[in-house]
Design a protein around this motif. Structure first.
Motif, PDB file in Angstrom:
ATOM      1  N   THR A 187       0.850  -1.191   0.000  1.00 33.11           N
ATOM      2  CA  THR A 187       0.000   0.000   0.000  1.00 33.11           C
ATOM      3  C   THR A 187       0.882   1.235   0.000  1.00 33.11           C
ATOM      4  O   THR A 187       1.925   1.282   0.662  1.00 33.11           O
ATOM      5  N   LEU A 195      -2.802   0.396  -4.231  1.00 33.12           N
ATOM      6  CA  LEU A 195      -2.341  -0.937  -3.882  1.00 33.12           C
ATOM      7  C   LEU A 195      -1.523  -1.407  -5.075  1.00 33.12           C
ATOM      8  O   LEU A 195      -2.024  -1.448  -6.206  1.00 33.12           O
ATOM      9  N   PRO A 218      -4.351   4.449   1.885  1.00 32.77           N
ATOM     10  CA  PRO A 218      -4.267   3.036   2.260  1.00 32.77           C
ATOM     11  C   PRO A 218      -2.993   2.746   3.051  1.00 32.77           C
ATOM     12  O   PRO A 218      -1.905   3.178   2.652  1.00 32.77           O
ATOM     13  N   VAL A 230      -7.867  -4.013   2.342  1.00 31.11           N
ATOM     14  CA  VAL A 230      -7.041  -2.833   2.586  1.00 31.11           C
ATOM     15  C   VAL A 230      -7.764  -1.854   3.504  1.00 31.11           C
ATOM     16  O   VAL A 230      -8.949  -1.556   3.300  1.00 31.11           O
TER      17      VAL A 230
END
Length: 298
Positions: A187, A195, A218, A230
């Motif tokens: 992340t 991501l 994230p 996430v």
């Protein structure tokens, strides 16, 4: 950190604590998980890992590592500690060694074969100035270099002589990571908020495969099956990403029902998030990835 039917959460708020959550198997019914104990350890604990009957806690406030005997979950007990030369950010454990990323751009290797008597056996300069998060896969350690926006690969086949063997850039400041098979999922909390997936089949030549935009900062990722889960601390999101095709990941769902979730762990049909706002733990039913459902907040 999820282990069996308990969850251990290290918090960096006030007061600092290692919290032990038990009976999480009951989340399938109407009985919520319950707080078994809350005990003050260290100073500003940042990260923890569990091996057997011991939890290893890195304390940024006191630049130390605490070893907590969790045999009696109603009364965890600190059994030893070791001072470090800088603030520790993250810890990972493999075999008899703990690997600790520190704020002075170094990695410490700690012999934990005797949890009551820790010993630092190696210190290595990292490729980045802010080694923030660690993941281990086989004989390799992956370091998120926050400021440099890179991932370093460290050969730890000889724990007493670790060495950097590879590096790859990512599209933002890397926060969390998760290794499964030949892929590392990372992340990045700045930039677009992504991501990213990295092919680590050749540790000396890691390759960025693809990234998917999530937004909202994230910070942590856990993978189970074909999905990545996430947490996004900035906007309170919990996102589910289909990773069945690493070259073309797709967001399946994104909910905003959590209070600044920072860390996530997955066990079976449940996800557990540690939330910065309010110091809570949320339990989510993820049996339907397109519609995660918050069951409890503890």
């Amino acid at each position: 950190v999820v282990q069996g039917t308990t969850t251990l959460i290290g918090t960096a708020g006030s007061p600092t604590a290692l919290r032990v959550m038990g009976n999480i198997d009951n989340t399938a019914g109407s009985v919520p998980p319950k707080l078994l104990s809350s005990t003050v350890f260290g100073n500003a604990p940042q990260s923890s890992r569990v091996v057997g009957s011991y939890a290893y806690l890195v304390n940024t406030g006191s630049s130390s590592i605490s070893v907590i005997d969790i045999t009696n979950k109603l009364a965890p007990e600190e059994v030893s500690f070791i001072l470090l030369d800088a603030q520790p950010f993250s810890v990972e454990i493999a075999g008899n060694y703990a690997y600790v990323a520190k704020g002075n751009a170094t990695l410490s290797v700690i012999d934990i074969s005797n949890p009551h008597l820790l010993a630092e056996v190696a210190v290595m300069s990292t490729a980045g100035n802010t080694p923030y998060f660690l993941e281990i896969n086989s004989n390799y350690l992956y370091i998120n270099n926050f400021t440099e926006q890179t991932i370093s690969v460290v050969d730890i086949a000889n724990p007493r002589s670790p060495r950097v063997v590879g590096e790859v850039s990512v599209p933002g400041n890397p926060e969390g990571g998760y290794v499964i098979g030949k892929y590392l999922y990372v992340t990045t909390s700045t930039g677009a908020g992504d991501l990213s997936v990295i092919d680590i089949s050749n540790p000396s030549r890691p390759v960025l495969v693809s990234s998917v935009n999530l937004g909202g900062g994230p910070v942590s990722v856990a993978v189970s099956g074909r999905y990545a889960y996430v947490t996004q601390v900035t906007d309170g999101k919990f996102s589910v990403v289909d990773i069945s095709d690493p070259a073309s990941m797709a967001v399946v769902s994104s909910s905003t029902s959590l209070a600044a979730p920072r860390y996530v762990a997955v066990s079976g049909r449940y996800a557990y998030t540690a939330n910065s706002s309010g110091g809570t733990v949320s339990v989510l039913d993820i049996s339907d990835p397109s519609n995660p459902n918050v069951l409890f907040n503890v």
